[in-house]
Design a protein around this motif. Structure first.
Motif, PDB file in Angstrom:
ATOM      1  N   PHE A   1       0.843  -1.195   0.000  1.00 55.82           N
ATOM      2  CA  PHE A   1       0.000   0.000   0.000  1.00 55.82           C
ATOM      3  C   PHE A   1       0.884   1.252   0.000  1.00 55.82           C
ATOM      4  CE2 PHE A   1      -2.330  -3.349   2.182  1.00 55.82           C
ATOM      5  CZ  PHE A   1      -3.576  -3.296   1.561  1.00 55.82           C
ATOM      6  N   GLY A   2       0.553   2.193  -0.863  1.00 54.30           N
ATOM      7  CA  GLY A   2       1.216   3.490  -0.843  1.00 54.30           C
ATOM      8  C   GLY A   2       0.510   4.391   0.148  1.00 54.30           C
ATOM      9  N   VAL A   3       1.285   5.145   0.930  1.00 52.10           N
ATOM     10  CA  VAL A   3       0.731   6.048   1.940  1.00 52.10           C
ATOM     11  C   VAL A   3       1.267   7.456   1.667  1.00 52.10           C
ATOM     12  CG1 VAL A   3       0.529   6.540   4.408  1.00 52.10           C
ATOM     13  CG2 VAL A   3       0.739   4.166   3.629  1.00 52.10           C
ATOM     14  N   TYR A   4       0.355   8.402   1.498  1.00 56.78           N
ATOM     15  CA  TYR A   4       0.771   9.777   1.195  1.00 56.78           C
ATOM     16  C   TYR A   4       0.195  10.742   2.229  1.00 56.78           C
ATOM     17  CZ  TYR A   4       1.284  14.244  -1.183  1.00 56.78           C
ATOM     18  OH  TYR A   4       1.608  15.543  -1.484  1.00 56.78           O
ATOM     19  N   ASN A   5       1.068  11.606   2.752  1.00 54.30           N
ATOM     20  CA  ASN A   5       0.627  12.659   3.666  1.00 54.30           C
ATOM     21  C   ASN A   5       0.493  13.964   2.890  1.00 54.30           C
ATOM     22  OD1 ASN A   5       0.095  14.475   5.652  1.00 54.30           O
ATOM     23  ND2 ASN A   5       1.998  14.162   6.801  1.00 54.30           N
ATOM     24  N   ALA A   6      -0.735  14.427   2.721  1.00 48.80           N
ATOM     25  CA  ALA A   6      -0.996  15.640   1.935  1.00 48.80           C
ATOM     26  C   ALA A   6      -1.010  16.903   2.791  1.00 48.80           C
ATOM     27  CB  ALA A   6      -2.328  15.496   1.202  1.00 48.80           C
ATOM     28  N   SER A   7      -0.604  16.795   4.051  1.00 44.98           N
ATOM     29  CA  SER A   7      -0.691  17.953   4.943  1.00 44.98           C
ATOM     30  C   SER A   7       0.128  19.133   4.428  1.00 44.98           C
ATOM     31  CB  SER A   7      -0.195  17.585   6.346  1.00 44.98           C
ATOM     32  OG  SER A   7      -0.206  18.742   7.158  1.00 44.98           O
ATOM     33  N   THR A   8      -0.496  20.311   4.486  1.00 49.65           N
ATOM     34  CA  THR A   8       0.225  21.528   4.124  1.00 49.65           C
ATOM     35  C   THR A   8       0.415  22.413   5.357  1.00 49.65           C
ATOM     36  OG1 THR A   8      -1.886  22.488   3.491  1.00 49.65           O
ATOM     37  CG2 THR A   8      -0.524  21.579   1.725  1.00 49.65           C
ATOM     38  N   ASP A   9       0.015  21.912   6.543  1.00 53.15           N
ATOM     39  CA  ASP A   9       0.244  22.706   7.753  1.00 53.15           C
ATOM     40  C   ASP A   9       1.065  21.915   8.776  1.00 53.15           C
ATOM     41  OD1 ASP A   9      -1.621  20.933   8.689  1.00 53.15           O
ATOM     42  OD2 ASP A   9      -3.003  22.438   9.470  1.00 53.15           O
ATOM     43  N   SER A  10       1.990  21.131   8.247  1.00 53.01           N
ATOM     44  CA  SER A  10       3.002  20.453   9.072  1.00 53.01           C
ATOM     45  C   SER A  10       2.441  19.438  10.052  1.00 53.01           C
ATOM     46  CB  SER A  10       3.872  21.463   9.835  1.00 53.01           C
ATOM     47  OG  SER A  10       4.525  22.300   8.918  1.00 53.01           O
ATOM     48  N   GLU A  11       1.286  18.856   9.741  1.00 54.47           N
ATOM     49  CA  GLU A  11       0.846  17.717  10.553  1.00 54.47           C
ATOM     50  C   GLU A  11       1.452  16.454   9.949  1.00 54.47           C
ATOM     51  OE1 GLU A  11      -3.207  17.434  11.715  1.00 54.47           O
ATOM     52  OE2 GLU A  11      -2.850  15.555  12.787  1.00 54.47           O
ATOM     53  N   TRP A  12       2.060  15.640  10.817  1.00 53.57           N
ATOM     54  CA  TRP A  12       2.739  14.432  10.344  1.00 53.57           C
ATOM     55  C   TRP A  12       1.951  13.208  10.755  1.00 53.57           C
ATOM     56  CZ3 TRP A  12       7.932  16.417  12.761  1.00 53.57           C
ATOM     57  CH2 TRP A  12       8.355  17.540  12.033  1.00 53.57           C
TER      58      TRP A  12
ATOM     59  N   TYR B   1       6.312  13.398  17.764  1.00 50.48           N
ATOM     60  CA  TYR B   1       5.506  13.764  16.603  1.00 50.48           C
ATOM     61  C   TYR B   1       5.427  12.603  15.625  1.00 50.48           C
ATOM     62  CZ  TYR B   1       5.771  18.538  18.378  1.00 50.48           C
ATOM     63  OH  TYR B   1       5.654  19.646  19.154  1.00 50.48           O
ATOM     64  N   GLY B   2       4.642  12.812  14.585  1.00 56.59           N
ATOM     65  CA  GLY B   2       4.450  11.776  13.582  1.00 56.59           C
ATOM     66  C   GLY B   2       5.710  11.485  12.784  1.00 56.59           C
ATOM     67  N   GLU B   3       5.593  10.560  11.866  1.00 55.54           N
ATOM     68  CA  GLU B   3       6.770  10.021  11.197  1.00 55.54           C
ATOM     69  C   GLU B   3       6.778  10.278   9.688  1.00 55.54           C
ATOM     70  OE1 GLU B   3       9.287   8.317  12.608  1.00 55.54           O
ATOM     71  OE2 GLU B   3       8.518   8.442  14.650  1.00 55.54           O
ATOM     72  N   LEU B   4       5.606  10.430   9.124  1.00 59.93           N
ATOM     73  CA  LEU B   4       5.543  10.686   7.683  1.00 59.93           C
ATOM     74  C   LEU B   4       5.177  12.158   7.501  1.00 59.93           C
ATOM     75  CD1 LEU B   4       5.770   9.208   4.924  1.00 59.93           C
ATOM     76  CD2 LEU B   4       3.275   8.997   4.967  1.00 59.93           C
ATOM     77  N   TYR B   5       6.164  12.940   7.032  1.00 57.55           N
ATOM     78  CA  TYR B   5       5.985  14.388   6.965  1.00 57.55           C
ATOM     79  C   TYR B   5       5.081  14.777   5.789  1.00 57.55           C
ATOM     80  CZ  TYR B   5      10.072  14.645  10.136  1.00 57.55           C
ATOM     81  OH  TYR B   5      10.943  14.517  11.186  1.00 57.55           O
ATOM     82  N   GLY B   6       4.744  16.066   5.741  1.00 58.65           N
ATOM     83  CA  GLY B   6       3.897  16.574   4.669  1.00 58.65           C
ATOM     84  C   GLY B   6       4.545  16.350   3.309  1.00 58.65           C
TER      85      GLY B   6
END
Ligand SMILES: [Ca+2]
Ligand SMILES: [Ca+2]
Length: 174
Positions: free
Chosen positions: A45-56, A108-113
């Motif tokens: 599975f591909g996982v993408y973080n689309a956050s543009t306000d630095s939520e990881w 904090y989270g691990e997969l950045y924006g």
């Protein structure tokens, strides 16, 4: 009065720019292209973080349909940064029908924006298929605006059962 107006305008911009969080993040099926009942596949599975306000993203949860079997020992992921490893999901475990890649370090989270990685797990597809999709949820580190959790589902391409059964029967008499 003019200063107040500017402050109000800046605030309005900040709110609209920040109201994105992990919205539009997603989990997609990379492989396999099709499945047959009763067979085991390495699902990627591909996982993408689309956050543009630095939520990881902290956690990735993938829930398989009824009767599927998760091979816990096969769970893995591809690091984006090798040293120190990131994302560093600390626990790769199933909970019932849900395979979980968990970030349990309390930070904090691990997969950045704007980052994309893949997670994998061997799954044995149930002998009976009812076209139930795979469900996923992504959890963010509660930075910035909601949503901090996002869920969706993936529809599966299923090869015809009859064709598969005949192939098996033919193979027995080879
Ligand atoms: Ca971690
Ligand atoms: Ca962390």
């Amino acid at each position: 009065m003019r200063n107040l107006l500017i402050v109000v305008l800046v605030l309005a911009v900040a709110v609209s720019a920040g109201a994105r969080s992990i919205a539009d993040s997603y989990v997609e099926l990379v492989a396999p292209a099709t499945i047959s009942p009763g067979e085991t596949y390495t699902f990627t599975f591909g996982v993408y973080n689309a956050s543009t306000d630095s939520e990881w993203i902290t956690d990735v949860l993938i829930t398989v349909p009824d009767g599927w079997i998760i091979d816990e020992s096969s769970m893995s992921y591809v690091p984006i940064i090798p040293d120190p490893i990131r994302p560093s999901w600390d626990m790769l475990v199933p909970d019932g029908p849900t395979a979980m890649w968990l970030d349990n370090d309390e930070g904090y989270g691990e997969l950045y924006g704007d980052e994309y990685t893949t997670v994998s797990v061997d799954l044995t597809v149930a002998a009976q298929l009812y076209g139930i999709p795979i469900h996923w949820c992504l959890k963010g580190d509660i930075w910035g605006d909601p949503p901090h959790e996002l869920c969706g589902c993936i529809d599966l391409q299923i090869s015809p059962v009859e064709e598969h059964s005949w192939a098996k029967i033919k193979a027995m008499y080879r």
